[in-house]
Design an enzyme around this catalytic site. Structure first.
Site, PDB file in Angstrom:
ATOM      1  N   ASP A 150       0.815  -1.211   0.000  1.00 18.31           N
ATOM      2  CA  ASP A 150       0.000   0.000   0.000  1.00 18.31           C
ATOM      3  C   ASP A 150       0.852   1.266   0.000  1.00 18.31           C
ATOM      4  OD1 ASP A 150       0.992  -0.331   2.562  1.00 18.31           O
ATOM      5  OD2 ASP A 150      -0.941  -0.693   3.480  1.00 18.31           O
ATOM      6  N   ASN A 194      -7.125  -2.557  14.417  1.00 17.25           N
ATOM      7  CA  ASN A 194      -8.531  -2.819  14.081  1.00 17.25           C
ATOM      8  C   ASN A 194      -8.673  -4.036  13.155  1.00 17.25           C
ATOM      9  OD1 ASN A 194      -7.638  -1.886  11.628  1.00 17.25           O
ATOM     10  ND2 ASN A 194      -9.086  -0.187  11.460  1.00 17.25           N
ATOM     11  N   HIS A 237      -6.920  -4.592  10.348  1.00 16.52           N
ATOM     12  CA  HIS A 237      -6.695  -4.378   8.911  1.00 16.52           C
ATOM     13  C   HIS A 237      -5.440  -5.097   8.424  1.00 16.52           C
ATOM     14  CE1 HIS A 237      -4.452  -0.297   9.673  1.00 16.52           C
ATOM     15  NE2 HIS A 237      -3.553  -1.211   9.413  1.00 16.52           N
ATOM     16  N   GLU A 284      -9.413  -1.757   5.482  1.00 18.61           N
ATOM     17  CA  GLU A 284     -10.038  -1.501   6.773  1.00 18.61           C
ATOM     18  C   GLU A 284     -11.248  -2.425   6.940  1.00 18.61           C
ATOM     19  OE1 GLU A 284      -8.368   0.193   8.714  1.00 18.61           O
ATOM     20  OE2 GLU A 284      -7.795   2.185   7.980  1.00 18.61           O
TER      21      GLU A 284
HETATM   22  C1  GLP Z   1      -0.252   0.149   8.687  1.00 18.36           C
HETATM   23  C2  GLP Z   1       0.016  -0.500   7.316  1.00 18.36           C
HETATM   24  C3  GLP Z   1      -0.156  -1.972   7.403  1.00 18.36           C
HETATM   25  C4  GLP Z   1       0.539  -2.439   8.666  1.00 18.36           C
HETATM   26  C5  GLP Z   1      -0.286  -2.018   9.850  1.00 18.36           C
HETATM   27  C6  GLP Z   1       0.358  -2.269  11.200  1.00 18.36           C
HETATM   28  O1  GLP Z   1      -1.167   1.179   8.657  1.00 18.36           O
HETATM   29  N1  GLP Z   1      -0.704   0.014   6.212  1.00 18.36           N
HETATM   30  O2  GLP Z   1       0.374  -2.585   6.241  1.00 18.36           O
HETATM   31  O3  GLP Z   1       0.683  -3.820   8.684  1.00 18.36           O
HETATM   32  O4  GLP Z   1      -0.743  -0.700   9.703  1.00 18.36           O
HETATM   33  O5  GLP Z   1       1.371  -1.342  11.457  1.00 18.36           O
HETATM   34  P1  GLP Z   1       2.420  -1.507  12.609  1.00 18.36           P
HETATM   35  O6  GLP Z   1       3.315  -2.618  12.244  1.00 18.36           O
HETATM   36  O7  GLP Z   1       3.140  -0.180  12.647  1.00 18.36           O
HETATM   37  O8  GLP Z   1       1.668  -1.774  13.854  1.00 18.36           O
END
Ligand code: GLP
Length: 251
Positions: free
Chosen positions: A76, A144, A146, A151
């Site tokens: 993404d 959440n 995702h 989402e």
């Molecule tokens: C982000 C990314 C995801 C990621 C997730 C968890 O917003 N778009 O690809 O896996 O949220 O992030 P983190 O590893 O910083 O907790």
């Protein structure tokens, strides 16, 4: 993932000693995939969770591992950030991995955060297809539930597209942005179906903040309300978690 989309599988779940052990195991698995297939197509993730994995891949490259023949597709990107913005996933990937492993610009792909989203999305799907599909897709999990920026309520048949970010996701990622600057409201992300097309999935979860989402994904119903639950539709998914993230599994 079409006709057999409702066949449920049991991901292999490994609860390791701590976050370091999770990063060790994830990096070892990636290095093994690339050793077996130097031109492997890796699906990559951003966020805090993979940082220690990328540190290990940088160290492996410095010690002589050839990681410069892979091709990669990131999950993404934010919409509307200039490509060199420090919080863009382009900047993140160059900083954390691509430059250090010597990955040429034509070998990595991140959805463009500018231009007409439909055209960007279609080109991204086509590029993944032309590369022969993704061998191993690395995933984190949002608080959440995702995956990528899919989402809650993202359809399981979704493909790369523009999405609106949940307020909680923007809040969780605000610290990545310079003071006074807010995360964009929209992003472009591989869809759930795009992710499920990868030949293997590797989901990492570390820390107590992920415990509820991980338990919902692995122990609750498989529903779009919990995007990460979709990994149970995949026959070759592995989950690596530390004890804090795994605390509510089976509860
Ligand atoms: C982000 C990314 C995801 C990621 C997730 C968890 O917003 N778009 O690809 O896996 O949220 O992030 P983190 O590893 O910083 O907790």
């Amino acid at each position: 993932m079409t006709s057999d989309a409702l066949t449920l599988h049991r991901p292999e779940i490994r609860v390791l000693d701590d976050a370091e052990a999770v990063a060790d195991a994830a990096a070892a698995l990636i290095i093994d995939v690339v050793a077996r297939r130097p031109g492997a197509v890796l699906g990559l993730a951003t966020g805090r969770t993979p940082l220690e994995v990328y540190a290990r891949l940088r160290a492996a490259a410095a010690a002589g591992a050839r990681l410069d023949r892979i091709r990669s597709f990131n999950l993404d990107e934010y919409r509307g950030l200039p490509p060199n913005h420090p919080a863009s996933y382009r900047a993140y990937m160059r900083r954390e991995l691509f430059d250090a492993i010597g990955l040429a610009d034509d070998r990595w792909h991140i959805p463009e955060g500018w231009g007409a989203p439909e055209a960007v999305a279609d080109a991204y799907e086509a590029a993944i297809h032309d590369a022969g599909g993704i061998d191993l897709q690395l995933l984190g999990i949002g608080e959440n539930g995702h995956i990528g920026f899919n989402e809650p309520a993202a359809p399981f048949n979704s493909r790369t597209r523009e999405v609106e970010l949940a307020p909680s996701t923007r809040a969780a990622n605000a610290a990545d942005f310079p003071p006074g600057e807010e995360p964009p409201r929209t992003a472009i992300t591989m869809g759930i179906a795009t992710i499920l097309d990868a030949r293997r999935l590797l989901l990492l979860a570390v820390g107590a903040r992920k415990a509820k989402a991980l338990a919902a994904a692995l122990s609750g119903p498989v529903l779009p309300a919990i995007p990460a639950s979709a990994i149970r539709l995949h026959p070759h998914a592995m989950v690596l978690a530390d004890p804090a993230a795994a605390a509510l599994l089976g509860a």
